[in-house]
Design a protein around this motif. Sequence first.
Motif, PDB file in Angstrom:
ATOM      1  N   ARG A 112       4.254   6.561   4.013  1.00 45.60           N
ATOM      2  CA  ARG A 112       5.245   7.381   3.301  1.00 45.60           C
ATOM      3  C   ARG A 112       5.820   6.650   2.108  1.00 45.60           C
ATOM      4  NH1 ARG A 112       8.390  12.031   5.980  1.00 45.60           N
ATOM      5  NH2 ARG A 112      10.112  11.134   4.824  1.00 45.60           N
ATOM      6  N   GLU A 113       6.008   5.349   2.264  1.00 44.43           N
ATOM      7  CA  GLU A 113       6.529   4.575   1.158  1.00 44.43           C
ATOM      8  C   GLU A 113       5.538   4.594  -0.009  1.00 44.43           C
ATOM      9  OE1 GLU A 113       7.767   0.316   1.791  1.00 44.43           O
ATOM     10  OE2 GLU A 113       9.088   1.408   3.162  1.00 44.43           O
ATOM     11  N   LEU A 114       4.249   4.502   0.354  1.00 43.15           N
ATOM     12  CA  LEU A 114       3.215   4.478  -0.683  1.00 43.15           C
ATOM     13  C   LEU A 114       3.164   5.794  -1.464  1.00 43.15           C
ATOM     14  CD1 LEU A 114       0.508   2.565   1.314  1.00 43.15           C
ATOM     15  CD2 LEU A 114       1.573   1.815  -0.812  1.00 43.15           C
ATOM     16  N   ARG A 115       3.518   6.878  -0.802  1.00 41.52           N
ATOM     17  CA  ARG A 115       3.545   8.160  -1.515  1.00 41.52           C
ATOM     18  C   ARG A 115       4.441   8.079  -2.741  1.00 41.52           C
ATOM     19  NH1 ARG A 115       4.469  12.395   3.324  1.00 41.52           N
ATOM     20  NH2 ARG A 115       2.363  12.367   4.160  1.00 41.52           N
ATOM     21  N   GLN A 160      -5.879   3.568   2.697  1.00 36.80           N
ATOM     22  CA  GLN A 160      -6.057   4.031   4.081  1.00 36.80           C
ATOM     23  C   GLN A 160      -4.720   4.447   4.696  1.00 36.80           C
ATOM     24  OE1 GLN A 160      -8.184   1.256   6.483  1.00 36.80           O
ATOM     25  NE2 GLN A 160     -10.021   1.305   5.210  1.00 36.80           N
ATOM     26  N   LEU A 161      -3.685   3.653   4.414  1.00 40.95           N
ATOM     27  CA  LEU A 161      -2.373   3.981   4.981  1.00 40.95           C
ATOM     28  C   LEU A 161      -1.836   5.283   4.385  1.00 40.95           C
ATOM     29  CD1 LEU A 161      -0.752   0.446   5.052  1.00 40.95           C
ATOM     30  CD2 LEU A 161      -1.348   1.852   7.018  1.00 40.95           C
ATOM     31  N   LEU A 162      -2.085   5.446   3.094  1.00 40.04           N
ATOM     32  CA  LEU A 162      -1.624   6.652   2.424  1.00 40.04           C
ATOM     33  C   LEU A 162      -2.282   7.879   3.058  1.00 40.04           C
ATOM     34  CD1 LEU A 162      -0.028   7.696  -0.084  1.00 40.04           C
ATOM     35  CD2 LEU A 162      -2.186   7.628  -1.321  1.00 40.04           C
ATOM     36  N   LYS A 163      -3.558   7.755   3.291  1.00 44.86           N
ATOM     37  CA  LYS A 163      -4.294   8.864   3.901  1.00 44.86           C
ATOM     38  C   LYS A 163      -3.791   9.096   5.331  1.00 44.86           C
ATOM     39  CE  LYS A 163      -8.917   9.838   4.795  1.00 44.86           C
ATOM     40  NZ  LYS A 163     -10.042   8.981   5.138  1.00 44.86           N
ATOM     41  N   PHE A 164      -3.480   7.999   5.992  1.00 44.14           N
ATOM     42  CA  PHE A 164      -3.040   8.133   7.373  1.00 44.14           C
ATOM     43  C   PHE A 164      -1.737   8.928   7.488  1.00 44.14           C
ATOM     44  CE2 PHE A 164      -0.568   6.776  11.052  1.00 44.14           C
ATOM     45  CZ  PHE A 164      -1.463   7.113  12.059  1.00 44.14           C
ATOM     46  N   ALA A 165      -0.851   8.757   6.505  1.00 47.01           N
ATOM     47  CA  ALA A 165       0.414   9.490   6.565  1.00 47.01           C
ATOM     48  C   ALA A 165       0.149  10.998   6.625  1.00 47.01           C
ATOM     49  CB  ALA A 165       1.288   9.135   5.368  1.00 47.01           C
ATOM     50  N   ASP A 166      -0.822  11.450   5.838  1.00 48.58           N
ATOM     51  CA  ASP A 166      -1.163  12.875   5.878  1.00 48.58           C
ATOM     52  C   ASP A 166      -1.792  13.258   7.213  1.00 48.58           C
ATOM     53  OD1 ASP A 166      -0.254  13.266   3.338  1.00 48.58           O
ATOM     54  OD2 ASP A 166      -2.199  12.824   2.403  1.00 48.58           O
ATOM     55  N   ILE A 167      -2.693  12.407   7.687  1.00 45.44           N
ATOM     56  CA  ILE A 167      -3.346  12.690   8.967  1.00 45.44           C
ATOM     57  C   ILE A 167      -2.303  12.773  10.075  1.00 45.44           C
ATOM     58  CG2 ILE A 167      -4.898  11.730  10.701  1.00 45.44           C
ATOM     59  CD1 ILE A 167      -6.511  10.495   8.440  1.00 45.44           C
ATOM     60  N   PHE A 168      -1.367  11.841  10.042  1.00 44.07           N
ATOM     61  CA  PHE A 168      -0.327  11.795  11.068  1.00 44.07           C
ATOM     62  C   PHE A 168       0.471  13.096  11.074  1.00 44.07           C
ATOM     63  CE2 PHE A 168       3.994  10.741  12.446  1.00 44.07           C
ATOM     64  CZ  PHE A 168       3.738  10.120  13.657  1.00 44.07           C
ATOM     65  N   ALA A 198       3.203   8.295  -6.798  1.00 48.64           N
ATOM     66  CA  ALA A 198       3.782   9.226  -7.757  1.00 48.64           C
ATOM     67  C   ALA A 198       4.024   8.546  -9.095  1.00 48.64           C
ATOM     68  CB  ALA A 198       5.079   9.786  -7.208  1.00 48.64           C
ATOM     69  N   ILE A 199       4.237   7.233  -9.071  1.00 44.94           N
ATOM     70  CA  ILE A 199       4.505   6.512 -10.313  1.00 44.94           C
ATOM     71  C   ILE A 199       3.233   5.919 -10.906  1.00 44.94           C
ATOM     72  CG2 ILE A 199       5.834   4.647 -11.368  1.00 44.94           C
ATOM     73  CD1 ILE A 199       7.762   4.920  -8.974  1.00 44.94           C
ATOM     74  N   VAL A 200       2.466   5.190 -10.085  1.00 44.00           N
ATOM     75  CA  VAL A 200       1.346   4.429 -10.662  1.00 44.00           C
ATOM     76  C   VAL A 200      -0.025   5.071 -10.446  1.00 44.00           C
ATOM     77  CG1 VAL A 200       2.594   2.272 -10.454  1.00 44.00           C
ATOM     78  CG2 VAL A 200       1.096   3.004  -8.593  1.00 44.00           C
ATOM     79  N   GLY A 201      -0.090   6.113  -9.618  1.00 45.09           N
ATOM     80  CA  GLY A 201      -1.389   6.762  -9.388  1.00 45.09           C
ATOM     81  C   GLY A 201      -2.176   6.057  -8.296  1.00 45.09           C
ATOM     82  N   GLU A 202      -3.117   6.765  -7.690  1.00 44.58           N
ATOM     83  CA  GLU A 202      -3.857   6.232  -6.549  1.00 44.58           C
ATOM     84  C   GLU A 202      -4.770   5.077  -6.931  1.00 44.58           C
ATOM     85  OE1 GLU A 202      -5.972   8.602  -3.761  1.00 44.58           O
ATOM     86  OE2 GLU A 202      -4.337  10.046  -3.579  1.00 44.58           O
ATOM     87  N   ASN A 238      -4.823  -0.726  -3.378  1.00 43.48           N
ATOM     88  CA  ASN A 238      -5.965  -1.408  -2.787  1.00 43.48           C
ATOM     89  C   ASN A 238      -6.457  -0.630  -1.564  1.00 43.48           C
ATOM     90  OD1 ASN A 238      -4.243  -2.043  -0.687  1.00 43.48           O
ATOM     91  ND2 ASN A 238      -3.730  -4.055  -1.544  1.00 43.48           N
ATOM     92  N   GLU A 239      -7.516  -1.121  -0.963  1.00 44.02           N
ATOM     93  CA  GLU A 239      -8.169  -0.404   0.129  1.00 44.02           C
ATOM     94  C   GLU A 239      -7.203  -0.127   1.295  1.00 44.02           C
ATOM     95  OE1 GLU A 239     -10.955   1.020   0.178  1.00 44.02           O
ATOM     96  OE2 GLU A 239     -10.925   1.564   2.311  1.00 44.02           O
ATOM     97  N   ARG A 240      -6.435  -1.158   1.658  1.00 43.98           N
ATOM     98  CA  ARG A 240      -5.513  -1.019   2.786  1.00 43.98           C
ATOM     99  C   ARG A 240      -4.485   0.072   2.509  1.00 43.98           C
ATOM    100  NH1 ARG A 240      -0.484  -3.251   3.476  1.00 43.98           N
ATOM    101  NH2 ARG A 240       0.223  -3.409   5.629  1.00 43.98           N
ATOM    102  N   ASP A 241      -3.923   0.010   1.297  1.00 40.79           N
ATOM    103  CA  ASP A 241      -2.897   0.990   0.952  1.00 40.79           C
ATOM    104  C   ASP A 241      -3.456   2.403   0.928  1.00 40.79           C
ATOM    105  OD1 ASP A 241      -1.221  -1.098   0.834  1.00 40.79           O
ATOM    106  OD2 ASP A 241      -0.930  -1.093  -1.345  1.00 40.79           O
TER     107      ASP A 241
END
Lengths: 461, 580
Positions: free
Chosen positions: A380-383, A400-408, A387-391, A395-398
Amino acid sequence: MTGKEYRTITDVKGPLVFLNKTEPVAFGEIVELRLTDGTLKNGQVLDTSDDQVIVQVFEGTASIDKQTGIKFLGDVFKLPVSTDMIGRILDGAGRPRDGGPAIVADEMADIIGAAINPYSRQSPSSFIQTGISAIDACTSLVRGQKLPIFSASGLPHNDIALQIARQAKLVGSDDDFVVVFCAMGITAEEYNFFVHDLERTGALENACLFVNLADDPAVERLITPRLALTAAEYLAFEHDYHVLVIYTDMTNYCESLRQIGAAREEVPGRRGYPGYMYTDLAMLYERAGLVKGKKGSITQFPILTMPGDDITHPIPDLSGYITEGQIVISRELHQKGIYPPINVLPSLSRLMNAGIGDGKTREDHKSVSDQLYAAYAQGRELRGLVAIVGEDALNERDLQLLKFADIFENQFLRQSRDEDRSISEGTLDYAWELLSNIDTKYLVRLDQKWIDKYHPTDKKE
Amino acid sequence: MSKENGVIYRISGPVVTAVGISPRMYEVVRVGNEGLMGEVIELHGDQSVIQVYEETSGVRPGEPVVRTGQTLSVQLGPGLLTKIYDGIQRPLPELEKTMGVFIKRGVDADGLDLEKIWSFNATAKAGDSVSSGDILGTVQETKTIEHKVMVPPGVSGKIKSIDSGEFNVTQTVCTLEEGAEIQMMQKWPVRTPRPFTKKHAPEVPLQTGQRILDFLFPLAKGGTAGIPGPFGSGKTVTQQQLAKWSDADIVVYIGCGERGNEMTEVLDEFPHLMDPKTGEALMNRTTMIANTSNMPVAAREASVYTGITIAEYFRDMGYDVALMADSTSRWAEAMREISSRLEEMPGEEGYPAYLSSRLAEFYERAGRVETLAGGDGSVSVIGAVSPPGGDISEPVSQGTLRIVKVFWGLDAGLARQRHFPAINWLNSYSLYPPSLDQWYRDNIKSDFPEIRTEISALLQVEAELQEIVQLVGSDALPVDQQLTLEVARMIREFFLQQNAFHDVDTYSDLKLQYNMAKAILSFQEESKKAIAGGAALEDVVNVPARTDLMRGRFESGYEDKIDEMLEAMNKQIAETMEAN
């Protein structure tokens, strides 16, 4: 005791009646008021002295004049209790509302309710499976807990409460819950919704309802939850039932408290609510729990709507200091169309650790819960960052976590209103499956031994 | 005419007005047909205003009020430890025996077991001149604590006879020539501080085993600390950690207006916890007072006084006592509730105008003192504060902060990130280091204070750098600042975070804390060297031995291994330079 009827009213102010010169009247004594047209009203003594008595009238003071006769009934407020209450609908003052006969009392119980000796309490530690993954995995409920739902207007807290009432069960036990439902100032529409749902699912036969609607007297709301809890205590501690008390809406209750305080010209605390609101709420919430030597239990699910979605408002704030955690409903998730829109980040169950783990839920529960929490929080923090710097900047870890927030949100949180997920297969295994979207090396909160045992792809057979 | 008995004139919740008696202020009276216990809090013409410690519904005007002639007092003597009391020193297990699981009213119970026989060992002898506070003999109260029987305040003279032997607390163990008979039990009014000879400066730290507390924001023995924090930020866990691990001889734990289930957890857990020093149950040194939020408010108001009086009594024996009050906000609210029933003119937010002076009086009863017997004893007070909405600009937090010397600010944001203990290192403070530093130099390491300063400076620098990172991202920083961020992260994750529920990590002694802090600074130094020598920051940060060093704190025997692990880390860091 005294059969005398007094006609010595001096003042009437808001819900309060002041009268002069009576025989000694007990503090908290029940009062009957006979209006000139013969209507009867009930009240309770709030202040008593040789010269003046202050009576709080439950049904409101409309039509009361100085000719109104006042009779003191010689006793404090008592509720007739019996196991026949199960399956009944009563009004906010404990009278039948379903057209059925009056409750034949097994016992007359004082509604104030004595405090449980802290030494006699038993620590709550039995996990209650609600079938809702967000609650079971992240803010686990245990028997004897008081866990409020912090919601706001326009959110589906009622659906969640009903789903919990329907699905709540102890894993590995046939004990059913009896639901004591206490409505304070809710609309007829909401009330019908509850009753229809309880009827539809057959849960009504296992429930006892105390109902004070929005157009019922506001002052009556102050006793409605006390009646409900008195009934709950009787069922739990005299008849070994496991009782789930749902009350809605605590905000209306607190408004009534404020109303009385204002009428008595008391010095207000924050936002006009009386300074004793903490103690008053504690007298309700603390009637949850288990006691040594008794089989039954009382678990409370108070629902409150946060005015202006503000969690620091005195009502949620004081509640949060008394209850053992909170389940916070999020408008943002609701608007995304996710049900149940539970925001697990500010939600908390203080008794969770006592109720989960090996032999209770599953050995990996704590680790999985921590990992879900951490991954979702970071996602959620990465979202915000995206919004500011774009996807591209991630990095790879971030990523995956970003995608996970949606999956969750879309898979783990989201479930249908009648979906009852079991803790082991339905919730924890599912969590593992979703977590496998993240590289194992980033799952730092999971012990290696649980990865070896439960990870869907990395486990060692 | 008799002024002993009067009648009730008015009842308004816990406040009852009586006429026909002329009691003293704060005298205890019996109210109504059931003899409910109450305390006189205001005299007003011929009316006496009484706060009643029990529920008053059903009580009527005209019922009797009887004077007792005594102010609210506690019974002090052998048998206080391992006990759990309500706010007016009624033992809760006794109440359960007489009235079942629900607390009913009108029941009296002695604070001490009057029948129990103790083995009294006289240390004074006939012919000795003794005065208040002098020690007459000892009783082995629990396995670890020796109770010292003292001459009660206000009594002095030459001992005529004194006997060792088996006595209960009300039997006379010593007679003075002037005729005074001394028993093991004494009574003391809770609202009056117990006397001592003089107050010392705080020079010895209260060690708690909690790294952020001991290392950055230490509390002195005899000092005062406030822990404000919103709900869910870990106030109670912190208080319980202190009760478990602090190196006080005696712990008094007051659960004031808090959750019943939480109190039960403490009651269930404490008897099973072992004191790391003695290997005996921690309960042996503990007295608990539990007045949960739904128990009568007047008794809640009294509970902190009951607690601190017991603490002072043990201090007078020469012990170091730590008192935890969770939460002082509930105590203040009890004052507010009573005050509003008295229709007093309110101060801020409805609290009585005397709120801050009451808080000050309470905290002022802490201190390290020379006792009347000539020894040293201390009472340290740690008060939790529960500010509404977590906003510490409210009167109770502010009134507390003006008095206490240590502020451990709990932070909801940290709690949400699961950083525990969620104590904010930027706004917390302790005013004790200047007076404690000599102790650290003498007992731990001569550069202890300097290391502490370096660590807190790094955290400050991090906070400033973070502001820049928020705007431009960490990659834009020069490499030395990136290293500073890594070091600060290590301080936070390795040092400040501490898992209260982990068997090993839950307690770190001062020596180990010092070594851990040193290890962090050593990492910084070695990394700087390596980077200057051409190593990449990423390689330096990721040396496996650093992870081992950090994880090691969860393993027992860490204190013996840390030096070795540190060496391994430094070696690997040096190697990153060669790799390039």
